[in-house]
Design a protein around this motif. Sequence first.
Motif, PDB file in Angstrom:
ATOM      1  N   PHE A   1       0.840  -1.200   0.000  1.00  0.00           N
ATOM      2  CA  PHE A   1       0.000   0.000   0.000  1.00  0.00           C
ATOM      3  C   PHE A   1       0.879   1.256   0.000  1.00  0.00           C
ATOM      4  O   PHE A   1       0.691   2.169  -0.803  1.00  0.00           O
ATOM      5  CB  PHE A   1      -0.914  -0.023   1.228  1.00  0.00           C
ATOM      6  CG  PHE A   1      -1.931   1.081   1.275  1.00  0.00           C
ATOM      7  CD1 PHE A   1      -3.188   0.909   0.722  1.00  0.00           C
ATOM      8  CD2 PHE A   1      -1.637   2.294   1.888  1.00  0.00           C
ATOM      9  CE1 PHE A   1      -4.131   1.926   0.766  1.00  0.00           C
ATOM     10  CE2 PHE A   1      -2.575   3.318   1.936  1.00  0.00           C
ATOM     11  CZ  PHE A   1      -3.822   3.125   1.381  1.00  0.00           C
ATOM     12  N   PHE A   2       1.871   1.261   0.908  1.00  0.00           N
ATOM     13  CA  PHE A   2       2.775   2.401   0.977  1.00  0.00           C
ATOM     14  C   PHE A   2       3.552   2.587  -0.336  1.00  0.00           C
ATOM     15  O   PHE A   2       3.737   3.701  -0.801  1.00  0.00           O
ATOM     16  CB  PHE A   2       3.766   2.241   2.135  1.00  0.00           C
ATOM     17  CG  PHE A   2       3.287   2.863   3.410  1.00  0.00           C
ATOM     18  CD1 PHE A   2       3.646   4.155   3.744  1.00  0.00           C
ATOM     19  CD2 PHE A   2       2.463   2.164   4.272  1.00  0.00           C
ATOM     20  CE1 PHE A   2       3.195   4.744   4.914  1.00  0.00           C
ATOM     21  CE2 PHE A   2       2.004   2.741   5.453  1.00  0.00           C
ATOM     22  CZ  PHE A   2       2.372   4.027   5.763  1.00  0.00           C
TER      23      PHE A   2
ATOM     24  N   ILE B   1       2.578   1.771  -3.338  1.00  0.00           N
ATOM     25  CA  ILE B   1       1.676   2.305  -4.367  1.00  0.00           C
ATOM     26  C   ILE B   1       1.449   3.804  -4.164  1.00  0.00           C
ATOM     27  O   ILE B   1       1.548   4.597  -5.109  1.00  0.00           O
ATOM     28  CB  ILE B   1       0.340   1.533  -4.367  1.00  0.00           C
ATOM     29  CG1 ILE B   1       0.578   0.094  -4.858  1.00  0.00           C
ATOM     30  CG2 ILE B   1      -0.696   2.220  -5.255  1.00  0.00           C
ATOM     31  CD1 ILE B   1      -0.598  -0.836  -4.633  1.00  0.00           C
ATOM     32  N   VAL B   2       1.185   4.201  -2.909  1.00  0.00           N
ATOM     33  CA  VAL B   2       0.971   5.630  -2.631  1.00  0.00           C
ATOM     34  C   VAL B   2       2.198   6.445  -3.049  1.00  0.00           C
ATOM     35  O   VAL B   2       2.096   7.426  -3.780  1.00  0.00           O
ATOM     36  CB  VAL B   2       0.657   5.865  -1.133  1.00  0.00           C
ATOM     37  CG1 VAL B   2       0.708   7.355  -0.800  1.00  0.00           C
ATOM     38  CG2 VAL B   2      -0.705   5.292  -0.772  1.00  0.00           C
ATOM     39  N   ARG B   3       3.375   6.002  -2.591  1.00  0.00           N
ATOM     40  CA  ARG B   3       4.593   6.767  -2.878  1.00  0.00           C
ATOM     41  C   ARG B   3       4.888   6.814  -4.373  1.00  0.00           C
ATOM     42  O   ARG B   3       5.318   7.835  -4.904  1.00  0.00           O
ATOM     43  CB  ARG B   3       5.780   6.178  -2.136  1.00  0.00           C
ATOM     44  CG  ARG B   3       5.581   6.250  -0.644  1.00  0.00           C
ATOM     45  CD  ARG B   3       6.850   6.564   0.102  1.00  0.00           C
ATOM     46  NE  ARG B   3       6.482   6.978   1.447  1.00  0.00           N
ATOM     47  CZ  ARG B   3       7.105   6.607   2.559  1.00  0.00           C
ATOM     48  NH1 ARG B   3       8.159   5.832   2.472  1.00  0.00           N
ATOM     49  NH2 ARG B   3       6.705   7.022   3.717  1.00  0.00           N
TER      50      ARG B   3
ATOM     51  N   TYR C   1       2.704   6.692  -6.820  1.00  0.00           N
ATOM     52  CA  TYR C   1       1.767   7.643  -7.452  1.00  0.00           C
ATOM     53  C   TYR C   1       2.148   9.089  -7.149  1.00  0.00           C
ATOM     54  O   TYR C   1       1.999   9.970  -8.001  1.00  0.00           O
ATOM     55  CB  TYR C   1       0.328   7.365  -7.008  1.00  0.00           C
ATOM     56  CG  TYR C   1      -0.303   6.184  -7.714  1.00  0.00           C
ATOM     57  CD1 TYR C   1       0.108   5.803  -8.991  1.00  0.00           C
ATOM     58  CD2 TYR C   1      -1.323   5.458  -7.116  1.00  0.00           C
ATOM     59  CE1 TYR C   1      -0.461   4.731  -9.638  1.00  0.00           C
ATOM     60  CE2 TYR C   1      -1.904   4.380  -7.759  1.00  0.00           C
ATOM     61  CZ  TYR C   1      -1.473   4.009  -9.020  1.00  0.00           C
ATOM     62  OH  TYR C   1      -2.048   2.957  -9.658  1.00  0.00           O
ATOM     63  N   VAL C   2       2.618   9.335  -5.921  1.00  0.00           N
ATOM     64  CA  VAL C   2       3.048  10.691  -5.572  1.00  0.00           C
ATOM     65  C   VAL C   2       4.170  11.128  -6.516  1.00  0.00           C
ATOM     66  O   VAL C   2       4.114  12.210  -7.114  1.00  0.00           O
ATOM     67  CB  VAL C   2       3.517  10.768  -4.102  1.00  0.00           C
ATOM     68  CG1 VAL C   2       4.232  12.090  -3.826  1.00  0.00           C
ATOM     69  CG2 VAL C   2       2.335  10.604  -3.150  1.00  0.00           C
ATOM     70  N   PHE C   3       5.164  10.271  -6.677  1.00  0.00           N
ATOM     71  CA  PHE C   3       6.280  10.638  -7.556  1.00  0.00           C
ATOM     72  C   PHE C   3       5.843  10.739  -9.013  1.00  0.00           C
ATOM     73  O   PHE C   3       6.305  11.602  -9.754  1.00  0.00           O
ATOM     74  CB  PHE C   3       7.430   9.638  -7.402  1.00  0.00           C
ATOM     75  CG  PHE C   3       8.272   9.892  -6.188  1.00  0.00           C
ATOM     76  CD1 PHE C   3       8.962  11.095  -6.050  1.00  0.00           C
ATOM     77  CD2 PHE C   3       8.381   8.947  -5.185  1.00  0.00           C
ATOM     78  CE1 PHE C   3       9.744  11.348  -4.927  1.00  0.00           C
ATOM     79  CE2 PHE C   3       9.165   9.193  -4.051  1.00  0.00           C
ATOM     80  CZ  PHE C   3       9.842  10.394  -3.931  1.00  0.00           C
ATOM     81  N   MET C   4       4.934   9.855  -9.433  1.00  0.00           N
ATOM     82  CA  MET C   4       4.461   9.926 -10.821  1.00  0.00           C
ATOM     83  C   MET C   4       3.765  11.253 -11.087  1.00  0.00           C
ATOM     84  O   MET C   4       3.931  11.847 -12.152  1.00  0.00           O
ATOM     85  CB  MET C   4       3.526   8.746 -11.121  1.00  0.00           C
ATOM     86  CG  MET C   4       4.292   7.453 -11.368  1.00  0.00           C
ATOM     87  SD  MET C   4       3.295   5.970 -11.086  1.00  0.00           S
ATOM     88  CE  MET C   4       2.317   5.936 -12.558  1.00  0.00           C
ATOM     89  N   ALA C   5       2.986  11.721 -10.081  1.00  0.00           N
ATOM     90  CA  ALA C   5       2.300  13.008 -10.240  1.00  0.00           C
ATOM     91  C   ALA C   5       3.314  14.152 -10.261  1.00  0.00           C
ATOM     92  O   ALA C   5       3.204  15.084 -11.061  1.00  0.00           O
ATOM     93  CB  ALA C   5       1.296  13.206  -9.108  1.00  0.00           C
ATOM     94  N   LEU C   6       4.321  14.073  -9.393  1.00  0.00           N
ATOM     95  CA  LEU C   6       5.323  15.129  -9.341  1.00  0.00           C
ATOM     96  C   LEU C   6       6.133  15.212 -10.635  1.00  0.00           C
ATOM     97  O   LEU C   6       6.437  16.292 -11.121  1.00  0.00           O
ATOM     98  CB  LEU C   6       6.279  14.887  -8.162  1.00  0.00           C
ATOM     99  CG  LEU C   6       5.754  15.176  -6.763  1.00  0.00           C
ATOM    100  CD1 LEU C   6       6.646  14.539  -5.715  1.00  0.00           C
ATOM    101  CD2 LEU C   6       5.672  16.687  -6.524  1.00  0.00           C
TER     102      LEU C   6
ATOM    103  N   MET D   1      13.249   7.549   2.731  1.00  0.00           N
ATOM    104  CA  MET D   1      12.040   8.219   2.265  1.00  0.00           C
ATOM    105  C   MET D   1      12.266   8.930   0.938  1.00  0.00           C
ATOM    106  O   MET D   1      11.339   9.075   0.153  1.00  0.00           O
ATOM    107  CB  MET D   1      11.576   9.233   3.307  1.00  0.00           C
ATOM    108  CG  MET D   1      11.370   8.615   4.669  1.00  0.00           C
ATOM    109  SD  MET D   1      11.238   9.869   5.933  1.00  0.00           S
ATOM    110  CE  MET D   1       9.488  10.035   5.983  1.00  0.00           C
ATOM    111  N   LEU D   2      13.479   9.380   0.738  1.00  0.00           N
ATOM    112  CA  LEU D   2      13.788  10.243  -0.393  1.00  0.00           C
ATOM    113  C   LEU D   2      15.278  10.081  -0.714  1.00  0.00           C
ATOM    114  O   LEU D   2      16.082  10.037   0.203  1.00  0.00           O
ATOM    115  CB  LEU D   2      13.523  11.688   0.064  1.00  0.00           C
ATOM    116  CG  LEU D   2      13.205  12.759  -0.946  1.00  0.00           C
ATOM    117  CD1 LEU D   2      11.935  12.424  -1.705  1.00  0.00           C
ATOM    118  CD2 LEU D   2      13.039  14.086  -0.224  1.00  0.00           C
TER     119      LEU D   2
END
Lengths: 266, 267
Positions: free
Chosen positions: B35-36, B38-40, B42-47, B194-195
């Motif tokens: 789950f984590f 997938i969320v992360r 998608y966040v990067f894909m949007a950015l 995280m980054l």
Amino acid sequence: MYYIKLYFSLISAILRSQMQYRTSFIMQVIGNFIVTFVDFIAIMFIFGKFTDIKGWTLWEVGLLYGMTSVSFSVAEMVTRGFDLFSRMIRLGEFDRILLRPSGIFLQLMTSDFDLRKIGRVSQALLVLIISCQKIGIGFEPLKLTFLAVAIVNGMVFYMAIIIAGATICFWSVESTELPNMFTYGGVEATSYPLPIYRRWFRNILVFIVPLVFVNYFPALFILDKVDPLGLPYFVRFLFPLASIMLMIPAIRFWNYGVKHYQSTGS
Amino acid sequence: MLNTIQIYIEFARKSFQQSLQYRIANYSGLAVNTFFFIVRAYVFMALFENRGDVAGYNVTEIITFTGITQAILMVVGIFGTLEIANAVKSGEVAVELMKPIDYQFVMLFRQFGRSLYYFFFRGLPIFLVMMIFFKWTLPHSLIALLLFFISLILAVMITFSFNFMVGMSAFWLLDARGFSGIMMGAGLLLSGFMLPVSFFPSKLGKICEWLPYIGQSYTPVAIYLGKYTGMTMISMLLRQFAWVVILMLFDKAIMRLAMRKLIIQGG
């Protein structure tokens, strides 16, 4: 009235006992503060390289993050007893609770109170206040009231998930992390605006575990944003329904679990 | 010598088998990690939408970064464990320390057993999810893949050393949870979990490359992705190795001190 008095006297006893180990307590508060603070530092670093995410700026994301984090961390702090519930079942301690002449629910709520999580709560509040100030909604009483209502609503929402998650322990002795998906995972997922996700994932967040009602829809109203997904305007005000509709089945499920409880006998 | 090694390997084998027992716990943990991821992702894909490279990463590389960090999270054990601290608190550790084997190595090999378990039953499935549902990238080269595994073992050892340190601190603090939280919080960020550290403000990024934390997560991932190549890669691996030696020796010294304390208390 009696129950409220009982709640506070039991909680204050727990708090006094937690304060006995002062150094340890202070270190844990600091630890809790840091563990979540790095979350937001990472977000700030990201926005050092990018200007926005789907049109949301750093402090708008900060508002989303602050709302969902405050709601969750307070919910987590007060429902610590449910968090420890699986151990209680495993050790057969729950039997003792059933024997006492007071509500089971109240006893669980007062079996522990995680004041150390105040580190997390204060971190979340700090981000929320700074974000509000940067966005410039500090002096609008209507919006601030709306924000407060949304946050309390979010607390109820997360409490419902935690209670429903703890109920699973009635059937599975092995403790499960699954509720974490919608608590810790929920905080993570709702820290960013809904439109960044693909449709199937959005559907989970709107229809299956409606986490977006914790912060995204109320935030749209607070920020006067246009919803890129084109949902009707009134959806922004539906959030109290979501948490009520989650809390009622959660409590029903809990009561069902209590009714069908069989002791481990240990 | 050979006999001692066999004993330690036996500890690893036993802890591997022990981990196999918690099947439901592993499935639910797997769901949470996924789950984590997938969320992360998608966040990067949007950015990264309509953007080229940022901080040396393109979108498939950052997705792969996210996938691998989530996959190795439990292998390395980056969230820490209070296993040793609890053994100290309950007094169980006294029995362990009496045994004619090195407690530090026993615990290290137990961690190896657990790590191997998580590699197959947590890491690979998450990697598989990434391979099937997301755009990802192959390791930079065959050598990079090989060194990724070596670096991963070192990452396990660094994280273990931190955990051991936290555990030993319980001899003095009694309750190690606070110290553990502080160590873990700093580690989550500074390890580049995280980054990627290339996203950090440049000075901080440079400092991080000299700290032990980076060896917990970022070094292996960056080697896989070819962010560290040639001399830089060798240098980063050497730093990782140096930190393993320093931290293990430090832990040993603390353990000696703790044992003296234990005798004073009379167990």
